[in-house]
Design a protein around this motif. Structure first.
Motif, PDB file in Angstrom:
ATOM      1  N   LEU A 285      42.224 -54.585 -65.586  1.00  0.00           N
ATOM      2  CA  LEU A 285      42.241 -54.810 -67.034  1.00  0.00           C
ATOM      3  C   LEU A 285      43.432 -54.156 -67.723  1.00  0.00           C
ATOM      4  O   LEU A 285      43.903 -54.633 -68.744  1.00  0.00           O
ATOM      5  N   SER A 286      43.936 -53.060 -67.195  1.00  0.00           N
ATOM      6  CA  SER A 286      45.061 -52.392 -67.861  1.00  0.00           C
ATOM      7  C   SER A 286      46.410 -52.791 -67.281  1.00  0.00           C
ATOM      8  O   SER A 286      47.440 -52.365 -67.780  1.00  0.00           O
ATOM      9  N   ASP A 287      46.431 -53.588 -66.229  1.00  0.00           N
ATOM     10  CA  ASP A 287      47.688 -54.044 -65.646  1.00  0.00           C
ATOM     11  C   ASP A 287      48.208 -55.249 -66.425  1.00  0.00           C
ATOM     12  O   ASP A 287      47.434 -56.032 -66.948  1.00  0.00           O
ATOM     13  N   TRP A 288      49.523 -55.379 -66.484  1.00  0.00           N
ATOM     14  CA  TRP A 288      50.109 -56.486 -67.225  1.00  0.00           C
ATOM     15  C   TRP A 288      51.452 -56.865 -66.623  1.00  0.00           C
ATOM     16  O   TRP A 288      52.057 -56.092 -65.887  1.00  0.00           O
ATOM     17  N   SER A 289      51.896 -58.061 -66.966  1.00  0.00           N
ATOM     18  CA  SER A 289      53.173 -58.571 -66.503  1.00  0.00           C
ATOM     19  C   SER A 289      53.643 -59.622 -67.503  1.00  0.00           C
ATOM     20  O   SER A 289      52.915 -60.573 -67.779  1.00  0.00           O
ATOM     21  N   HIS A 290      54.866 -59.452 -68.033  1.00  0.00           N
ATOM     22  CA  HIS A 290      55.418 -60.408 -69.000  1.00  0.00           C
ATOM     23  C   HIS A 290      56.903 -60.596 -68.781  1.00  0.00           C
ATOM     24  O   HIS A 290      57.595 -59.699 -68.298  1.00  0.00           O
ATOM     25  N   GLU A 291      57.364 -61.754 -69.193  1.00  0.00           N
ATOM     26  CA  GLU A 291      58.777 -62.063 -69.116  1.00  0.00           C
ATOM     27  C   GLU A 291      59.481 -61.452 -70.325  1.00  0.00           C
ATOM     28  O   GLU A 291      59.013 -61.562 -71.454  1.00  0.00           O
ATOM     29  N   THR A 292      60.632 -60.844 -70.084  1.00  0.00           N
ATOM     30  CA  THR A 292      61.422 -60.272 -71.165  1.00  0.00           C
ATOM     31  C   THR A 292      62.170 -61.399 -71.877  1.00  0.00           C
ATOM     32  O   THR A 292      62.224 -62.522 -71.383  1.00  0.00           O
TER      33      THR A 292
ATOM     34  N   PRO B  10      51.942 -52.783 -62.724  1.00  0.00           N
ATOM     35  CA  PRO B  10      50.929 -53.193 -61.749  1.00  0.00           C
ATOM     36  C   PRO B  10      49.956 -52.076 -61.387  1.00  0.00           C
ATOM     37  O   PRO B  10      49.224 -52.189 -60.419  1.00  0.00           O
ATOM     38  N   GLY B  11      49.954 -51.001 -62.154  1.00  0.00           N
ATOM     39  CA  GLY B  11      49.028 -49.910 -61.902  1.00  0.00           C
ATOM     40  C   GLY B  11      49.695 -48.597 -61.591  1.00  0.00           C
ATOM     41  O   GLY B  11      49.068 -47.544 -61.619  1.00  0.00           O
ATOM     42  N   ASN B  12      50.990 -48.623 -61.309  1.00  0.00           N
ATOM     43  CA  ASN B  12      51.692 -47.379 -60.965  1.00  0.00           C
ATOM     44  C   ASN B  12      52.823 -47.062 -61.941  1.00  0.00           C
ATOM     45  O   ASN B  12      53.779 -46.415 -61.578  1.00  0.00           O
ATOM     46  N   GLY B  13      52.731 -47.528 -63.161  1.00  0.00           N
ATOM     47  CA  GLY B  13      53.746 -47.252 -64.168  1.00  0.00           C
ATOM     48  C   GLY B  13      54.559 -48.477 -64.520  1.00  0.00           C
ATOM     49  O   GLY B  13      54.601 -49.451 -63.768  1.00  0.00           O
ATOM     50  N   ASN B  14      55.208 -48.421 -65.668  1.00  0.00           N
ATOM     51  CA  ASN B  14      56.004 -49.551 -66.153  1.00  0.00           C
ATOM     52  C   ASN B  14      57.261 -49.720 -65.306  1.00  0.00           C
ATOM     53  O   ASN B  14      57.914 -48.741 -64.945  1.00  0.00           O
ATOM     54  N   SER B  15      57.597 -50.975 -65.025  1.00  0.00           N
ATOM     55  CA  SER B  15      58.819 -51.248 -64.272  1.00  0.00           C
ATOM     56  C   SER B  15      59.423 -52.562 -64.736  1.00  0.00           C
ATOM     57  O   SER B  15      58.746 -53.402 -65.328  1.00  0.00           O
ATOM     58  N   LEU B  16      60.709 -52.707 -64.460  1.00  0.00           N
ATOM     59  CA  LEU B  16      61.464 -53.902 -64.825  1.00  0.00           C
ATOM     60  C   LEU B  16      62.055 -54.480 -63.549  1.00  0.00           C
ATOM     61  O   LEU B  16      62.769 -53.793 -62.817  1.00  0.00           O
ATOM     62  N   ARG B  17      61.746 -55.757 -63.264  1.00  0.00           N
ATOM     63  CA  ARG B  17      62.307 -56.446 -62.107  1.00  0.00           C
ATOM     64  C   ARG B  17      63.297 -57.482 -62.611  1.00  0.00           C
ATOM     65  O   ARG B  17      62.930 -58.417 -63.316  1.00  0.00           O
ATOM     66  N   LEU B  18      64.550 -57.301 -62.240  1.00  0.00           N
ATOM     67  CA  LEU B  18      65.602 -58.215 -62.659  1.00  0.00           C
ATOM     68  C   LEU B  18      65.618 -59.448 -61.766  1.00  0.00           C
ATOM     69  O   LEU B  18      65.135 -59.426 -60.630  1.00  0.00           O
ATOM     70  N   LYS B  19      66.215 -60.525 -62.283  1.00  0.00           N
ATOM     71  CA  LYS B  19      66.259 -61.796 -61.548  1.00  0.00           C
ATOM     72  C   LYS B  19      66.950 -61.664 -60.199  1.00  0.00           C
ATOM     73  O   LYS B  19      66.587 -62.342 -59.252  1.00  0.00           O
ATOM     74  N   LYS B  20      67.937 -60.795 -60.110  1.00  0.00           N
ATOM     75  CA  LYS B  20      68.669 -60.678 -58.850  1.00  0.00           C
ATOM     76  C   LYS B  20      68.013 -59.697 -57.875  1.00  0.00           C
ATOM     77  O   LYS B  20      68.566 -59.402 -56.840  1.00  0.00           O
ATOM     78  N   GLY B  21      66.814 -59.196 -58.213  1.00  0.00           N
ATOM     79  CA  GLY B  21      66.034 -58.406 -57.269  1.00  0.00           C
ATOM     80  C   GLY B  21      65.985 -56.917 -57.533  1.00  0.00           C
ATOM     81  O   GLY B  21      65.153 -56.225 -56.953  1.00  0.00           O
ATOM     82  N   THR B  22      66.856 -56.394 -58.370  1.00  0.00           N
ATOM     83  CA  THR B  22      66.841 -54.966 -58.679  1.00  0.00           C
ATOM     84  C   THR B  22      65.571 -54.624 -59.436  1.00  0.00           C
ATOM     85  O   THR B  22      65.145 -55.354 -60.318  1.00  0.00           O
ATOM     86  N   GLU B  23      64.983 -53.494 -59.086  1.00  0.00           N
ATOM     87  CA  GLU B  23      63.769 -53.057 -59.780  1.00  0.00           C
ATOM     88  C   GLU B  23      63.971 -51.640 -60.301  1.00  0.00           C
ATOM     89  O   GLU B  23      64.457 -50.763 -59.593  1.00  0.00           O
ATOM     90  N   ILE B  24      63.596 -51.445 -61.562  1.00  0.00           N
ATOM     91  CA  ILE B  24      63.716 -50.140 -62.212  1.00  0.00           C
ATOM     92  C   ILE B  24      62.305 -49.643 -62.489  1.00  0.00           C
ATOM     93  O   ILE B  24      61.531 -50.310 -63.177  1.00  0.00           O
ATOM     94  N   HIS B  25      61.979 -48.482 -61.957  1.00  0.00           N
ATOM     95  CA  HIS B  25      60.630 -47.932 -62.070  1.00  0.00           C
ATOM     96  C   HIS B  25      60.563 -46.822 -63.113  1.00  0.00           C
ATOM     97  O   HIS B  25      61.570 -46.306 -63.567  1.00  0.00           O
ATOM     98  N   ASP B  26      59.350 -46.456 -63.458  1.00  0.00           N
ATOM     99  CA  ASP B  26      59.043 -45.311 -64.336  1.00  0.00           C
ATOM    100  C   ASP B  26      59.647 -45.436 -65.732  1.00  0.00           C
ATOM    101  O   ASP B  26      60.151 -44.461 -66.289  1.00  0.00           O
TER     102      ASP B  26
END
Length: 180
Positions: free
Chosen positions: A21-28, A37-53
């Motif tokens: 219920l508290s997990d979310w995912s949206h397009e910027t 997804p349950g372990n903190g906010n993150s940003l996944r870029l189109k080219k695969g890079t992921e930025i956590h925390d």
């Protein structure tokens, strides 16, 4: 009633997939993926890079300007370039030099910025509040049409317009999360 509740919960499961219920995912606004997804906010870029925390962020002119728990970042959503800064002073200087400071309103986010996603869950778990409020609104709406002819100077019509404008504003702000 059981059938109705089962159908509502089934459709809620389709929308949330395997999230809690508290997990979310949206397009910027730049078509990248922002999520928790349950372990903190993150940003996944189109080219695969992921930025956590991610701690705080805002969207402005195809950029995501954010702070994490470790550093400060600026992401160009068009190219996927990530600029990292060790201190706030260098980050603020870069923002000032590249005109990334909104003039009117900086809409800082620390969590899910889309409110209408939770509407179904609010309606289910707070049904003892939401159902009477919905019926009250429908009764006021009926009164404003039937007896006031939807005259803007009458009290029921004012209430209906205020509620509809508030809900409309929330929905529009959900679809356009950029700062101005």
């Amino acid at each position: 009633m059981r059938l109705f509740l089962s159908i509502v919960l089934l459709f809620a499961c389709f929308r949330t997939y395997s999230f809690g219920l508290s997990d979310w995912s949206h397009e910027t606004p730049g078509a990248n993926l922002m999520m928790d997804p349950g372990n903190g906010n993150s940003l996944r870029l189109k080219k695969g890079t992921e930025i956590h925390d991610l701690k705080l962020w805002y969207f402005y002119k195809d950029y995501v300007i954010a702070t994490t728990y470790h550093d400060y970042i600026i992401v160009d959503e068009r190219t996927g370039q990530v600029n990292r800064f060790a201190n706030e002073h260098g980050w603020n200087d870069y923002i000032g030099q590249h005109d990334m400071k909104p003039l009117i309103w900086t809409r800082w986010y620390s969590d899910n910025w889309v409110d209408y996603d939770m509407l179904l869950i609010w309606l289910i778990f707070l049904f003892y509040i939401s159902i009477p409020l919905i019926f009250l609104f429908l009764w006021i709406f009926y009164q404003s049409i039937r007896y006031e002819c939807f005259n803007i100077r009458k009290p029921y019509t004012k209430v209906v317009l205020i509620v509809l404008m508030t809900l409309g504003s929330v929905i529009i702000l959900d679809f356009y999360p950029q700062s101005f």
